[in-house]
Design an enzyme around this catalytic site. Sequence first.
Site, PDB file in Angstrom:
ATOM      1  N   CYS A 173       0.861  -1.173   0.000  1.00  0.00           N
ATOM      2  CA  CYS A 173       0.000   0.000   0.000  1.00  0.00           C
ATOM      3  C   CYS A 173       0.901   1.227   0.000  1.00  0.00           C
ATOM      4  O   CYS A 173       1.970   1.219   0.616  1.00  0.00           O
ATOM      5  CB  CYS A 173      -0.908   0.009   1.233  1.00  0.00           C
ATOM      6  SG  CYS A 173      -1.968   1.470   1.358  1.00  0.00           S
ATOM      7  N   TYR A 257      -7.199   6.934   6.130  1.00  0.00           N
ATOM      8  CA  TYR A 257      -8.503   6.313   5.923  1.00  0.00           C
ATOM      9  C   TYR A 257      -9.313   6.182   7.206  1.00  0.00           C
ATOM     10  O   TYR A 257     -10.527   5.939   7.148  1.00  0.00           O
ATOM     11  CB  TYR A 257      -8.332   4.933   5.276  1.00  0.00           C
ATOM     12  CG  TYR A 257      -7.989   5.003   3.812  1.00  0.00           C
ATOM     13  CD1 TYR A 257      -8.982   5.025   2.842  1.00  0.00           C
ATOM     14  CD2 TYR A 257      -6.661   5.066   3.385  1.00  0.00           C
ATOM     15  CE1 TYR A 257      -8.669   5.096   1.490  1.00  0.00           C
ATOM     16  CE2 TYR A 257      -6.339   5.142   2.039  1.00  0.00           C
ATOM     17  CZ  TYR A 257      -7.344   5.156   1.103  1.00  0.00           C
ATOM     18  OH  TYR A 257      -7.030   5.238  -0.235  1.00  0.00           O
TER      19      TYR A 257
END
Length: 465
Positions: A173, A257
Amino acid sequence: MSRNALKLVTIGGGSSYTPELIEGYIKRQAQLPIKEIWLVDVEAGLEKLNIVGAMAKRMVKTAGLDWEVHLTLDRRTALKDADFVSTQFRVGLLPARIKDERIPNYYGMIGQETNGAGGIFKAFRTVPVILDIVKDMQELCPDAWLINFTNPSGMITEAIKTYGHWDKVIGLCNVPVMAMSSEPELIHKTLDELTYKFAGLDHFHWHRVWDNTGQEVTMQIVDKLFGDEDAGLPTNIFDVPFFKDQLENMRMIPCGYHRYYYRQEEMLAHGLAEYRDNATRAQQVTKIETELFELYKDPNLDYKPKQLAERGGAHYSDAACEAMASIYQDKKTHMVVSTLNQGAVPDLPSDHVFEVSAQIGAAGAVPMAFGHFQPAERGWLQLMKNMELVIVEAAATGNYGLALQAFTMNPLIPAGATAKRVLDEMLVAHRNYLPQFTDKITELLAAGVTVQDKVAAELTELVPV
């Protein structure tokens, strides 16, 4: 692994990220003795594959390298005797992401690529495909390493491990990379002067930081993040600030997030405003992609353009290249990856995938011990991981009851009749990419379930059943 003539394969080779991948290979030409690069895509992505493939060849030629760059729709030919396979594909392309965002938005829910209903459906579409890829790899390149960036990266890596039974995999990621790129300068340090420790799940992790005297500097960074400095957020996340009191209590830095969970009210309001303006993130990205590929068509362009940073996945491809180089050269580099827990976080099962700081070398990822979380973070983490396990099992088996369980567990989906309606509409909207749910989808179509959002419905009608 062929020691002096590496064959590298990228599935999703027509992606707009590919120039960064090629740039990363070129930067590491002394570390990776590359002979062949294979860029693989599907028929629907052929035009983009040809455009970005031609650009990749220009980049390699300009660098004065004799690497062979192959473009193909034949995945099996590409995979034969591969040394490294990277995955960066989107099942259903960007129209699928638009539906992932707009259908939940229509019902007043967060619509997002890897969170909420959209994230669940991205996993539902992707898991069967990644398992087919792994099956091919077991036959054609059983010694290859699989470097996965296909989102939701953590869940896809879990599926590869649990249902594909493939151990040589690392999930990546770009979010931790961005944090480590932007935070050190906030406290007038370089990355080499700091020690980072991450733990959690993909797009749901926390981290702590120490300086080279052993002093923890996590809260110094937190203080700076509440100033005017760039928080190092991914381009696709609306920058509503966290509550500082909450961060002071947890004494960790949550990833960007977490805003969808810690500031759900504000993130939902922002997302619905974009929805009403026909400007969801997927619709914005569609415009950015169009502009990028127009740039890529330029026969004189032989370098990664700065506009790629607007796409939202900056730094991923470079991280993929570094993972390959670290494995090949046994560099033992610190990276943040999705891998088996192996006891690094005692609050999670040791035999499942989570995201953690790890040492990357010839043996793959060796996770660093992080220790126990406090009750609040432990509660979140255990809920989210168990939800991931339910999602992945539903994706692998086509069990509708499990899919409904995942919707019920997800903190971004209010449980009840509307949640079931969203689940059913999304099954119908994505019916061409959900073979495991064929029987249920047939039942829903017979019952007259249709997609209510106009844009999503039009995109669904573009592809006949």
